[in-house]
Design a protein around this motif. Structure first.
Motif, PDB file in Angstrom:
ATOM      1  N   ILE A  27       0.967  -1.195  -0.125  1.00 66.19           N
ATOM      2  CA  ILE A  27       0.015  -0.060  -0.099  1.00 66.19           C
ATOM      3  C   ILE A  27       0.874   1.278  -0.168  1.00 66.19           C
ATOM      4  CG2 ILE A  27      -1.540   1.424   1.571  1.00 66.19           C
ATOM      5  CD1 ILE A  27      -2.803  -1.552   2.386  1.00 66.19           C
ATOM      6  N   GLY A  28       1.767   1.068   0.756  1.00 68.33           N
ATOM      7  CA  GLY A  28       2.691   2.425   0.932  1.00 68.33           C
ATOM      8  C   GLY A  28       3.540   2.639  -0.482  1.00 68.33           C
ATOM      9  N   ALA A  29       4.104   1.485  -0.880  1.00 70.53           N
ATOM     10  CA  ALA A  29       4.754   1.406  -2.117  1.00 70.53           C
ATOM     11  C   ALA A  29       3.748   2.158  -3.349  1.00 70.53           C
ATOM     12  CB  ALA A  29       5.240   0.093  -2.719  1.00 70.53           C
ATOM     13  N   PHE A  30       2.537   1.584  -3.308  1.00 71.29           N
ATOM     14  CA  PHE A  30       1.741   2.123  -4.260  1.00 71.29           C
ATOM     15  C   PHE A  30       1.611   3.843  -4.253  1.00 71.29           C
ATOM     16  CE2 PHE A  30      -1.676   2.669  -7.328  1.00 71.29           C
ATOM     17  CZ  PHE A  30      -2.431   3.344  -6.824  1.00 71.29           C
ATOM     18  N   PHE A  31       1.122   4.285  -3.002  1.00 71.92           N
ATOM     19  CA  PHE A  31       1.092   5.671  -2.849  1.00 71.92           C
ATOM     20  C   PHE A  31       2.214   6.549  -3.093  1.00 71.92           C
ATOM     21  CE2 PHE A  31      -3.416   6.303  -1.930  1.00 71.92           C
ATOM     22  CZ  PHE A  31      -3.830   4.940  -1.095  1.00 71.92           C
ATOM     23  N   ILE A  32       3.546   6.053  -2.705  1.00 72.37           N
ATOM     24  CA  ILE A  32       4.566   6.652  -2.770  1.00 72.37           C
ATOM     25  C   ILE A  32       4.971   6.680  -4.416  1.00 72.37           C
ATOM     26  CG2 ILE A  32       6.921   6.383  -2.497  1.00 72.37           C
ATOM     27  CD1 ILE A  32       6.213   7.414   0.047  1.00 72.37           C
ATOM     28  N   SER A  33       4.616   5.574  -5.178  1.00 64.86           N
ATOM     29  CA  SER A  33       4.945   5.476  -6.608  1.00 64.86           C
ATOM     30  C   SER A  33       4.238   6.579  -7.336  1.00 64.86           C
ATOM     31  CB  SER A  33       4.530   4.097  -7.129  1.00 64.86           C
ATOM     32  OG  SER A  33       5.196   3.156  -6.486  1.00 64.86           O
ATOM     33  N   VAL A  34       2.766   6.508  -7.000  1.00 63.80           N
ATOM     34  CA  VAL A  34       2.063   7.389  -7.693  1.00 63.80           C
ATOM     35  C   VAL A  34       1.810   8.922  -7.380  1.00 63.80           C
ATOM     36  CG1 VAL A  34       0.673   5.663  -8.723  1.00 63.80           C
ATOM     37  CG2 VAL A  34       0.010   6.761  -6.603  1.00 63.80           C
ATOM     38  N   ALA A  35       2.402   9.273  -6.099  1.00 69.85           N
ATOM     39  CA  ALA A  35       2.359  10.586  -5.582  1.00 69.85           C
ATOM     40  C   ALA A  35       2.302  11.761  -6.228  1.00 69.85           C
ATOM     41  CB  ALA A  35       3.408  10.438  -4.276  1.00 69.85           C
TER      42      ALA A  35
ATOM     43  N   VAL B 190      10.683   6.456 -12.084  1.00 62.97           N
ATOM     44  CA  VAL B 190      10.017   6.846 -13.228  1.00 62.97           C
ATOM     45  C   VAL B 190       9.273   8.198 -13.397  1.00 62.97           C
ATOM     46  CG1 VAL B 190       8.503   6.001 -14.998  1.00 62.97           C
ATOM     47  CG2 VAL B 190      10.056   4.213 -13.836  1.00 62.97           C
ATOM     48  N   ILE B 191       8.451   8.424 -12.394  1.00 58.88           N
ATOM     49  CA  ILE B 191       7.752   9.460 -12.227  1.00 58.88           C
ATOM     50  C   ILE B 191       8.448  10.751 -12.117  1.00 58.88           C
ATOM     51  CG2 ILE B 191       5.899  10.882 -11.171  1.00 58.88           C
ATOM     52  CD1 ILE B 191       4.364   8.057 -11.241  1.00 58.88           C
ATOM     53  N   ASN B 192       9.438  10.516 -11.227  1.00 60.10           N
ATOM     54  CA  ASN B 192      10.458  11.663 -10.821  1.00 60.10           C
ATOM     55  C   ASN B 192      11.319  12.040 -11.820  1.00 60.10           C
ATOM     56  OD1 ASN B 192      11.085  13.273  -8.676  1.00 60.10           O
ATOM     57  ND2 ASN B 192      13.078  12.582  -8.699  1.00 60.10           N
ATOM     58  N   ILE B 193      11.821  11.169 -12.832  1.00 56.67           N
ATOM     59  CA  ILE B 193      12.469  11.591 -13.687  1.00 56.67           C
ATOM     60  C   ILE B 193      11.715  12.230 -15.092  1.00 56.67           C
ATOM     61  CG2 ILE B 193      14.070  10.412 -15.915  1.00 56.67           C
ATOM     62  CD1 ILE B 193      15.526  10.093 -13.368  1.00 56.67           C
ATOM     63  N   ILE B 194      10.533  11.713 -15.057  1.00 59.55           N
ATOM     64  CA  ILE B 194       9.650  12.595 -16.174  1.00 59.55           C
ATOM     65  C   ILE B 194       9.385  13.952 -15.576  1.00 59.55           C
ATOM     66  CG2 ILE B 194       7.110  12.739 -17.098  1.00 59.55           C
ATOM     67  CD1 ILE B 194       7.139   9.914 -16.621  1.00 59.55           C
ATOM     68  N   LEU B 195       9.083  14.235 -14.192  1.00 65.28           N
ATOM     69  CA  LEU B 195       8.976  15.504 -13.651  1.00 65.28           C
ATOM     70  C   LEU B 195      10.344  16.329 -13.725  1.00 65.28           C
ATOM     71  CD1 LEU B 195       6.816  17.114 -12.017  1.00 65.28           C
ATOM     72  CD2 LEU B 195       7.260  15.940 -10.362  1.00 65.28           C
ATOM     73  N   LEU B 196      11.371  15.536 -13.338  1.00 68.76           N
ATOM     74  CA  LEU B 196      12.564  16.735 -13.533  1.00 68.76           C
ATOM     75  C   LEU B 196      12.692  17.096 -14.823  1.00 68.76           C
ATOM     76  CD1 LEU B 196      15.132  14.539 -11.296  1.00 68.76           C
ATOM     77  CD2 LEU B 196      14.586  16.916 -11.139  1.00 68.76           C
ATOM     78  N   THR B 197      12.726  16.218 -15.816  1.00 68.26           N
ATOM     79  CA  THR B 197      12.873  16.517 -17.383  1.00 68.26           C
ATOM     80  C   THR B 197      11.820  17.692 -17.662  1.00 68.26           C
ATOM     81  OG1 THR B 197      13.089  14.053 -17.676  1.00 68.26           O
ATOM     82  CG2 THR B 197      12.944  15.431 -19.602  1.00 68.26           C
TER      83      THR B 197
END
Lengths: 101, 101
Positions: free
Chosen positions: A12-20, A73-80
């Protein structure tokens, strides 16, 4: 508490941290507004995510590995997007705050 | 790799994850600009942090517990500032973008 129950909490924690930061990424794509965003924060966050990916692999903890891998994955997109908007897309400056002309 | 070396990587990850959003918090205090920030993201992030605090306590993983506990402190401050600026501090609207009057 059973190991399965404990793992479920981990996932559950992993899911929320991943999509945060998916909503933050979508908001940036829509608004192109990087004014309020801290490039330093997301860069430090990436160092943390990367360290935890290594750590999770070493201790063979799947929920932790999943959280930090998807989070990366999401953080790299955001940084880019932040870097793109900060340095390449001057439109962000024109349609934002009073122009300095 | 020795357990101590593995723990050190865990603590490095914990440190960076903990302080990651400190620059974002400082930037928000300075600029009061919440336009680009996603309240939803930091709320989802808090659910993830909380789940991982419970998970880390159950599996007795100190680096993970430390990362998510310190991360929570900063994230709560950031959430409070975003909500404050969004709903209570109209100044953010006045000195931002063209006024709608």
């Amino acid at each position: 508490m059973s190991n399965i129950a404990i793992d479920i909490i981990g996932y559950i924690g992993a899911f929320f941290i991943s999509v945060a930061f998916l909503p933050q990424t979508i908001k940036l794509i829509k608004t192109k507004n990087t004014k309020g965003l801290s490039l330093i924060s997301y860069s430090i966050y990436q160092i943390g995510l990367t360290s935890f990916i290594i750590y999770a692999s070493l201790i063979k903890n799947i929920p932790l590995l999943a959280a930090n891998a998807f989070g990366t994955v999401i953080n790299i997109i955001l940084l880019t997007l932040i870097i793109y908007n900060l340095y390449y897309n001057n439109k962000d400056k024109n349609n934002n705050l009073t122009s300095k002309k």
